[in-house]
Design an enzyme around this catalytic site. Structure first.
Site, PDB file in Angstrom:
ATOM      1  CB  VAL A 112      -0.932   0.012   1.237  1.00 41.39           C
ATOM      2  CG1 VAL A 112      -1.779   1.275   1.268  1.00 41.39           C
ATOM      3  CG2 VAL A 112      -1.824  -1.216   1.233  1.00 41.39           C
ATOM      4  CG  ASP A 153      -8.339 -12.187   6.245  1.00 46.17           C
ATOM      5  OD1 ASP A 153      -7.904 -12.925   7.145  1.00 46.17           O
ATOM      6  OD2 ASP A 153      -7.602 -11.563   5.466  1.00 46.17           O
TER       7      ASP A 153
END
Length: 710
Positions: free
Chosen positions: A206, A346
């Site tokens: 990211v 998740d």
């Protein structure tokens, strides 16, 4: 997979870009050499270990990724890799050698009595092995890295690093992918972008950037090159090994099916367009919940390998020790699982942040699950039957949920479940942990051919992760203790026919009203974290009797509580009818005894066993509605006299019954709460006397007809 920066490391400064020059060749940005070393998330010893040790997969991947399916399709994957047996063999040898060497070292440590001394070293070596083998194995490790009650601390510390501190791949390669996917130069899209990634995980990394068009700060996630080919090959190998393991060990659980479910979600996670759509849907369902933050997704700037979303500043929930936000997470998870059926599959600590304004932020929407309505209702019923020790019904629930085959012998299963769960349930709902349940259940799974449906592992994990985070700073935390009040409230208020039937069967066993169960449900439901009660430093004393009475009355006088209100009115009418018979019988006996020259008293209406039970229930219901016990205390109310039983019609019995009811005037102070109720509830309260009177008259007429003609 984490989308944002690690909490302990500030984001590197955004690199400002000048407006794009006119009529000049496009120039791709180069990472700044002045970036602070402290802002980089790369760890030198782990520097892109996946590329270094498994780079040959990339070379082969360039040729195969175009051939591979974009969704999980085992036959399609098999067709590709069956044409490359040498590649499959090389990867299999690498996996086997890596883990084989590690297990051999662990064995030698035990032989040489150095296991404790080498524990931390072996944990670090295992983490490096997982990094070298790549995303599929890192994902498996992430699934177990949130359970401090299961994983030894040294391994937990190392595996936790896999959540968001994986060495990144080349920024130059990442910028190339962004430009290729978006079809524009970075200068045309962003005015600023961080020169190094602020976070890296198993599938991508990211960057922090700022839109040139509107100045908004965003997170830009870029997928690792070759990751689809690597994961496809590993799944092809693991799927084969799962089939062999199931046959060799004669396992009841369908390991290949569980792996297929996980693999399908993993492939969906690699499609960033699908992830952005999941994020939009998740934001629509849960983004308005109190103290929950769901970042905005920018679908127009998102492609299959590049995702652009709102930047969220915060720290990992597991590191801030915020019990309140764990409760918010449990409430949100229960809403996901049991209200809408669309849940985050998740939720490891890297995907749960505490924002700077104290909210719980959810990240990474690649791995989501769908929980069908019939399974949601079955899950609620199983929890209710477990807590209320109805193990016969629990056995049927396990069949509904797919944990047991329909051919299972229900009698034997009920006996086994009683032995498995009784000790755990006897501790009280507030002391039951997932560890207790799963550990005890595991001992009987093989005998009765238990199987773990593919959806079930994801559902349990979503709650187990939250319990794991809470346990890290509160060892006594039990997620079921926070979940059951919500379930109790759900079953009391839900209008679905299946749950209404479940409630009816739960409260009436063999036709007899089980007031203990109603008392337990009501008192537990008061502990439920509703959106209104999820407020930090709430001023109202939620533990006070007055607050509890107000909550019960408010609930039963709403549309949601109509079903429970009808049950209460029905039982109160029965009790008042029995009270009338007892009063008449007592008055008749008293009057007869005072007559001069009175002989034996004439027969008078008497209480049968049903009347005694109804009178007792009336007394307890009135006390329940005016002196609601604290949650967790479902013992009989004070003043209950156990001697009132099975002596139908005796004067002593009637006297005892009336003595108990003599304390009813003490309930009148509870009426002072009525002015505090909402106006709608007060209006509903005015209608109750007419309804109750009709029910009492109906019972009185029926009783008279029975005595005259039967």
């Amino acid at each position: 997979m984490l989308l944002l920066q690690p909490c302990a490391v500030p984001a590197p400064p955004l690199r400002r870009r000048p407006p794009p020059p006119r009529r000049q060749p496009r120039r791709r940005p180069v990472p700044s050499p002045l970036a602070s070393a402290s802002s980089s998330i790369a760890v030198n010893s782990d520097e892109d270990a996946f590329t270094r040790c498994s780079g040959y997969l990339f070379e082969e991947g360039v040729a195969t990724e175009a051939e591979l399916p974009t969704t999980y399709d085992l036959p399609g994957i098999a067709a590709v890799y069956r044409r490359r047996p040498l590649l499959v063999l090389r990867r299999s040898i690498q996996i086997g050698a890596s883990f084989g060497r590690w297990f051999a070292l662990r064995y030698l440590d035990r032989v040489n009595e150095r296991a404790d001394e080498m524990f931390e070293l072996r944990a670090a070596q295992l983490r490096r092995i997982l990094l070298e083998l790549g995303p599929a194995f890192v994902k498996i490790a992430q699934a177990v890295s949130s359970r401090p009650d299961v994983i030894p601390p040294a391994y937990l510390d190392e595996l936790s690093l896999l959540q968001d501190r994986i060495a990144p791949f080349s920024t130059e390669v990442a910028f190339n992918i962004i430009e290729k996917e978006l079809g524009k130069s970075l200068d045309m899209i962003f005015s600023e972008i961080s020169p190094v990634p602020v976070a890296a995980a198993s599938l991508g990394q990211v960057y922090q950037a700022r839109f040139r068009s509107n100045g908004k700060v965003v997170a830009v996630k870029v997928q690792r090159p070759g990751v689809q080919a690597a994961i496809s090959l590993d799944l092809f190998i693991l799927r084969f090994l799962a089939g062999v393991a199931r046959k060799a060990a004669k396992l009841n659980t369908d390991l290949p099916a569980v792996l297929d479910e996980w693999a399908s979600s993993l492939f969906r996670e690699m499609d960033y367009i699908a992830e952005a759509r999941n994020g939009l849907k998740f934001r629509e369902f849960y983004g308005k919940l109190r103290d929950v933050r769901v970042p905005e997704m920018y679908l127009e700037q998102t492609r299959r390998r590049v995702l652009v979303m709102e930047w969220v500043e915060g720290k990992k929930l597991s590191e801030v020790r915020d019990q309140y936000l764990v409760e918010v997470g449990v409430y949100c998870s229960l809403s996901q699982l049991l209200e809408y059926g669309f849940y985050h599959a998740d939720p490891h600590p890297g995907n749960l942040l505490r924002t700077v304004d104290g909210k719980l932020a959810y990240l990474d929407f690649g791995m989501m699950g769908e929980f069908r309505q019939e399974l949601r209702d079955g899950f609620i019923e199983a929890c209710l039957h477990l807590v209320n020790r109805d193990f016969d019904a629990l056995a049927k629930d396990f069949i509904t949920l797919g944990l047991l085959p329909p051919t299972a012998q229900k009698g034997e299963v009920t006996k086994a479940l009683t032995g498995v769960f009784e000790n755990a349930v006897n501790k009280g709902v507030q002391n039951i942990s997932f560890g207790d349940l799963s550990g005890n259940l595991g001992r009987t799974m093989y005998k009765f051919k238990f199987r773990i449906p593919s959806y079930f592992s994801l559902v349990i994990r979503s709650l187990a992760v939250l319990e794991g985070i809470a346990i890290s700073f509160n060892p006594n935390y039990k997620v079921l203790s926070s979940s059951y009040p919500w379930i109790a409230r759900k079953v009391l208020t839900d209008s679905s026919p299946q749950l209404r039937s479940t409630l009816q069967n739960l409260l009436y066993k063999d036709g007899k009203f089980q007031i203990d169960r109603l008392e337990s449900l009501l008192t537990e439901s008061l502990r439920a974290r509703t959106e209104q009660s999820l407020v930090r430093n709430q001023q109202e004393d939620v533990g006070s009797t007055r607050y509890a009475i107000k909550q019960v009355l408010s609930f039963t006088l709403t549309e949601q509580g109509a079903f429970v209100k009808d049950l209460l009115l029905q039982e109160i009418a029965k009790g008042i009818d029995a009270l009338g018979v007892a009063t008449l019988s007592s008055a008749t006996s008293e009057a007869t005894s005072r007559l001069p020259f009175a002989g034996s008293p004439s027969p008078s209406p008497s209480l049968d066993d049903e009347d005694v039970t109804n009178l007792r229930n009336l007394y307890r219901l009135l006390l329940l509605l005016s002196r609601v016990p604290q949650a967790g205390n479902s013992s009989p109310v004070p003043g209950y006299n156990n001697s009132i039983e099975k002596e139908g019609g005796s004067t002593n019995e009637i006297s005892l019954a009336l003595y108990e009811m003599a304390s009813v005037p003490e309930l009148l102070p509870a009426l002072s709460i009525i002015p505090e109720l909402p106006p709608e509830s007060q209006q509903q309260l005015l209608l109750l006397p007419v309804d109750l009177t009709n029910r009492i008259l109906s019972r009185a007429v029926a009783r008279t007809v029975r005595r005259l003609f039967i």
